[in-house]
Structures are given as structure tokens and as C-alpha cells.
Scaffold this active site. Structure first.
Site, short mmCIF file in Angstrom:
data_model
loop_
_atom_site.label_atom_id
_atom_site.label_comp_id
_atom_site.label_asym_id
_atom_site.label_seq_id
_atom_site.Cartn_x
_atom_site.Cartn_y
_atom_site.Cartn_z
N ARG A 100 33.86 30.02 38.18
CA ARG A 100 34.55 29.65 39.43
C ARG A 100 34.52 28.14 39.52
O ARG A 100 33.54 27.50 39.08
CB ARG A 100 33.83 30.24 40.65
CG ARG A 100 34.05 31.72 40.87
CD ARG A 100 35.47 32.02 41.39
NE ARG A 100 35.67 33.41 41.64
CZ ARG A 100 36.21 34.27 40.76
NH1 ARG A 100 36.60 33.86 39.57
NH2 ARG A 100 36.39 35.55 41.10
N GLU A 123 41.72 25.95 44.28
CA GLU A 123 42.90 26.55 43.63
C GLU A 123 43.96 26.92 44.66
O GLU A 123 43.61 27.36 45.75
CB GLU A 123 42.49 27.81 42.84
CG GLU A 123 41.58 27.48 41.70
CD GLU A 123 41.08 28.72 40.95
OE1 GLU A 123 41.56 29.84 41.23
OE2 GLU A 123 40.21 28.56 40.09
N HIS A 171 43.85 29.61 36.04
CA HIS A 171 43.04 30.81 36.32
C HIS A 171 43.68 32.06 35.69
O HIS A 171 44.07 33.01 36.39
CB HIS A 171 42.88 31.00 37.83
CG HIS A 171 41.72 31.88 38.19
ND1 HIS A 171 40.99 31.75 39.34
CD2 HIS A 171 41.16 32.94 37.55
CE1 HIS A 171 40.04 32.68 39.40
NE2 HIS A 171 40.13 33.42 38.32
P1 NAP Z 1 27.52 39.52 35.93
O1 NAP Z 1 27.45 40.64 34.96
O2 NAP Z 1 27.01 39.72 37.31
O3 NAP Z 1 26.77 38.26 35.26
C1 NAP Z 1 26.50 37.09 35.94
C2 NAP Z 1 25.44 36.29 35.18
O4 NAP Z 1 25.25 35.04 35.85
C3 NAP Z 1 24.07 36.96 35.11
O5 NAP Z 1 23.57 36.77 33.82
C4 NAP Z 1 23.21 36.21 36.13
O6 NAP Z 1 21.86 36.28 35.72
C5 NAP Z 1 23.83 34.81 36.01
N1 NAP Z 1 23.60 34.00 37.20
C6 NAP Z 1 23.80 34.36 38.49
N2 NAP Z 1 23.45 33.35 39.30
C7 NAP Z 1 22.99 32.35 38.52
C8 NAP Z 1 22.46 31.06 38.78
N3 NAP Z 1 22.32 30.60 40.03
N4 NAP Z 1 22.09 30.30 37.72
C9 NAP Z 1 22.21 30.76 36.47
N5 NAP Z 1 22.72 31.97 36.16
C10 NAP Z 1 23.10 32.76 37.17
O7 NAP Z 1 29.01 39.03 36.12
P2 NAP Z 1 30.23 39.10 35.07
O8 NAP Z 1 30.90 40.41 35.18
O9 NAP Z 1 29.78 38.63 33.74
O10 NAP Z 1 31.21 37.99 35.74
C11 NAP Z 1 30.76 36.69 35.93
C12 NAP Z 1 31.72 35.87 36.75
O11 NAP Z 1 32.81 35.44 35.96
C13 NAP Z 1 32.39 36.54 37.94
O12 NAP Z 1 31.53 36.65 39.06
C14 NAP Z 1 33.57 35.62 38.20
O13 NAP Z 1 33.21 34.60 39.09
C15 NAP Z 1 33.87 35.03 36.82
N6 NAP Z 1 35.16 35.53 36.27
C16 NAP Z 1 36.17 34.66 36.06
C17 NAP Z 1 37.36 35.13 35.54
C18 NAP Z 1 38.52 34.21 35.26
O14 NAP Z 1 39.64 34.66 35.32
N7 NAP Z 1 38.29 32.96 34.93
C19 NAP Z 1 37.53 36.47 35.26
C20 NAP Z 1 36.47 37.33 35.48
C21 NAP Z 1 35.27 36.84 35.99
P3 NAP Z 1 20.65 35.93 36.71
O15 NAP Z 1 20.91 36.68 37.97
O16 NAP Z 1 19.41 36.35 35.97
O17 NAP Z 1 20.70 34.46 36.91
C1 8YV Z 2 41.24 37.33 38.56
C2 8YV Z 2 38.72 36.82 38.37
O1 8YV Z 2 42.01 36.23 38.23
O2 8YV Z 2 37.81 38.98 38.13
C3 8YV Z 2 37.65 37.84 38.57
O3 8YV Z 2 36.62 37.48 39.14
O4 8YV Z 2 38.55 35.69 38.64
C4 8YV Z 2 39.99 37.21 37.74
O5 8YV Z 2 39.90 38.31 36.93
C5 8YV Z 2 41.22 37.42 40.03
O6 8YV Z 2 40.18 38.08 40.61
C6 8YV Z 2 42.53 38.02 40.51
O7 8YV Z 2 43.09 37.21 41.42
#
Ligand code: NAP
Ligand code: 8YV
Length: 316
Positions: A230, A259, A277
Site C-alpha cells: 500500500r 491514489e 495499482h
Molecule cells: P497476509 O497473508 O496477511 O500477510 C501480511 C504479512 O505482513 C505477514 O507476514 C505479517 O506478519 C506482515 N506484517 C504485518 N504487519 C507488519 C508490520 N507492521 N511490520 C512488518 N511486517 C508486517 O497478507 P497478504 O495476503 O500476503 O497481502 C498483503 C498485502 O498486500 C495486502 O494487505 C494488501 O495491502 C497488499 N496487496 C496489494 C495488491 C496490489 O494490487 N498491489 C494486491 C493484493 C494485496 P506479522 O504479522 O508477523 O508481522
Molecule cells: C486490488 C488490492 O487492486 O487485493 C488488494 O488488496 O490491492 C488489489 O488486489 C483492489 O483491492 C481492487 O480495487
């Protein structure tokens, strides 16, 4: 029997609208939902949020009969989850179905950064290959250290996929995970060691500006930051300064602090790769996310339990 009312924030796909309409009385707010919430807030039992404006406590108060909010996306930082829990509203999200896509995007950004993909294409398109000769050499990623910040579902998928590229991998999160990778409890130490830092934590207050000037300086002039988490996780002002002053080598960013606004200063910088994004943005993955976002509401309506409630709502 009349169908329960659902408010969809954002347009969504035809398939989502059709599936919702089979079960619910659907209202689509493809823009500012303030008016419809003010007029008919008390009629909605369900809400599906497609947009990053999210759902705050005031909106929940204006929809007093809400049972569940389905977030289209795994990251639910735009929903005020503590406020939802207080009101007994279940928040749901779409984990796992996008792991591969987002991991692919992160690795694509890492490779594109190391191998100068965008600049090399511009070099050819502007006739410089013919006029000036071969483009400058880029860097291999083999043998270099990739630090992954956030070793959850997507972080682990990134690590698995990266294995074939011959990089070294270490990671940081608040707690060590059950993965065969080196855990570095201190983020600045990991940043000092790493050539690339891929950030894939949740957003929200707990991670706000986790990637600060100290982390950027530790990554250094030859280091590359890849942010697919994010925008809020990176101190964007500090990032611009570090890139302008050459204290940080390169930044590949899929997400930004406000954004869809991207500061001119970032756009002007040559040592950036900027994407709007699109981490999960393929037809296939967005369909899977849409299906799960709708399934969450249908399942909750049928059984009182959603398919994928967020961790804070698993007891509700
Ligand atoms: P997840 O399975 O909940 O993993 C999150 C990881 O972050 C865990 O390893 C957690 O471990 C760590 N974390 C949480 N808070 C932290 C902190 N303060 N410092 C260091 N590490 C921390 O989530 P996920 O499914 O992998 O998704 C992660 C994130 O990716 C989503 O929440 C979203 O914001 C982002 N995302 C972006 C896109 C995009 O389009 N760019 C798409 C999908 C997701 P600990 O709790 O042990 O720290
Ligand atoms: C999407 C995301 O772009 O899953 C998330 O956390 O950031 C992305 O997969 C978004 O949520 C859809 O607007």
C-alpha cells in the site's frame, strides 16, 4: 419473500451484478455513495466495497441494519474494521485467489528494474540504438539478496517463485514464519544487506511509513525498492528526496499514498518504474476476486457465516 438489500460501492463486473441480483435487491453506487446512503441507508443489510474510498464508522452508522461488508481485495485497510466489530458487522475479503498474480507482478517489477526494461525500450523507440549503439548494460539478479518485507500469503508466493531465479532471499515481518528462509527481525539490518526490498505487508496504521528514510538509506544508492503493498507503507516524501539525492538507487511502485494521484516529482524521476495499482489486475484474477467477494455475501445470507471473514471478524 423479499430479497435483502445490498449496496455495491463501485460498478463491479456484469457477472458480479448478475450474481448479486439473483439473491439480493441490488443498488449500485458507481460514484459518491453519500446520497443513496443518506436516503436509504437503513434498508441495506449487505455492502460490497469495490473502491478504495472504503467504508467508515459514519457510513456504518448511517446503515444501521448492515450485517456484512464484503471487500473486493485482500487488503481491507479502507474498511474501518474496529468500528465494524463494535457494531457486530462482519468484514470479509478475498485472500489467496490473487497470490500468484500479485507475486508475478512483484517479480516482473523486480526484473524490469534490474534489467532496465522501460529505459531500454525507450532507447530503441527514440532511435538511440541506431544512432548511438548498444544500450548500457543492466544488472543480473542471480546471486543478489532480495529482502521481502511481509511473509504472508503473497510474500511466501513471491519467495517460492523467486527461487528459480537464483537470488538469495531473506525476510522481515513482526514474527518469524514457518518458512525455510532467513528471518531478519530488524528491518534496517535487512535493508542494509539487501539489493532489492519487496514490500508486501498490509496497509493501515500499524505499517504507516514502515519504509522510512532510515530504511531507504540502508538500502542505499545501489538498492531497489519494490512496493506492491500500500502507498501508506512507504513515506512517499522521504522516498522522493532519497531518489532525487541518489541515496536510494531505484523504486518500482504499484501503489501510492493518495491514489490515483501520483506526484509530479515521482513521474519526473528517471530512477522509478510506476504502475497504476495493477498488481492483481488481470481478467482471470479479477474474476476470481469478484466471485469470492460475492460468495462471501451469499454464504453469509444463507448460513450466517462468510467464506473468508477477516481475522478480526472470525468470532462474529
Ligand atoms: P497476509 O497473508 O496477511 O500477510 C501480511 C504479512 O505482513 C505477514 O507476514 C505479517 O506478519 C506482515 N506484517 C504485518 N504487519 C507488519 C508490520 N507492521 N511490520 C512488518 N511486517 C508486517 O497478507 P497478504 O495476503 O500476503 O497481502 C498483503 C498485502 O498486500 C495486502 O494487505 C494488501 O495491502 C497488499 N496487496 C496489494 C495488491 C496490489 O494490487 N498491489 C494486491 C493484493 C494485496 P506479522 O504479522 O508477523 O508481522
Ligand atoms: C486490488 C488490492 O487492486 O487485493 C488488494 O488488496 O490491492 C488489489 O488486489 C483492489 O483491492 C481492487 O480495487
Amino acid at each position: 419473500m423479499s430479497k435483502p438489500a445490498v449496496l455495491m460501492l463501485g460498478g463491479g463486473s456484469e457477472r458480479m451484478r448478475e450474481r448479486l441480483s439473483d439473491v439480493f435487491d441490488l443498488t449500485v453506487a458507481d460514484g459518491d455513495p453519500a446520497e443513496v446512503i443518506a436516503e436509504r441507508g437503513d434498508t441495506f443489510q449487505y455492502c460490497l466495497s469495490m473502491y478504495h474510498g472504503g467504508v467508515g464508522a459514519a457510513q456504518m452508522d448511517a446503515m444501521p441494519n448492515l450485517k456484512a461488508i464484503s471487500n473486493y481485495g485482500v487488503g481491507y485497510d479502507s474498511i474501518d474494521t474496529p468500528a465494524a466489530v463494535e457494531r457486530g458487522i462482519v468484514v470479509t475479503h478475498t485472500p489467496d485467489v490473487l497470490n500468484d498474480e500479485v507475486a508475478n507482478t512483484a517479480i516482473m517489477m523486480l526484473l524490469a528494474s534490474a534489467r532496465n526494461l522501460v529505459h531500454d525500450q525507450a532507447y530503441l523507440r527514440h532511435g538511440r540504438w541506431e544512432a548511438e549503439g548498444n544500450a548500457p548494460l543492466s544488472r543480473s539478479i542471480a546471486g543478489r539478496l532480495v529482502g521481502i518485507v511481509g511473509m504472508g500469503r503473497i510474500g511466501q508466493t513471491i519467495a517460492e517463485k523467486l527461487a528459480v531465479f537464483g537470488t538469495e532471499i531473506a525476510y522481515h515481518s513482526r514474527t518469524a514464519k514457518d518458512v525455510p528462509l532467513r528471518y531478519v527481525p530488524d528491518l534496517v539490518t535487512l535493508s542494509r544487506q539487501a539489493d532489492f526490498l519487496i514490500v508486501i505487508t498490509p496497509g493501515g496504521p500499524a505499517t504507516r511509513h514502515l519504509i522510512n528514510a532510515e530504511v531507504m538509506d540502508a538500502l542505499g544508492p545501489d538498492g531497489t525498492l519494490v512496493n506492491v503493498a500500500r502507498g501508506s507503507v512507504v513515506d512517499q516524501e522521504a522516498l522522493i528526496a532519497a531518489l532525487q539525492e541518489g541515496r536510494l538507487g531505484f523504486a518500482a511502485l504499484d501503489v501510492f499514498e493518495a491514489e490515483p494521484h501520483v506526484p509530479e516529482a515521482l513521474i519526473a524521476l528517471k530512477n522509478t518504474l510506476l504502475l497504476p495499482h495493477v498488481g492483481s489486475a488481470t481478467v482471470e484474477t479479477r474474476q476470481a476476486m469478484g466471485d469470492l467477494a460475492v460468495d462471501n455475501l451469499i454464504e453469509h445470507h444463507k448460513t450466517g457465516r462468510a467464506v473468508r471473514p477477516v481475522p478480526e471478524c472470525q468470532h462474529l
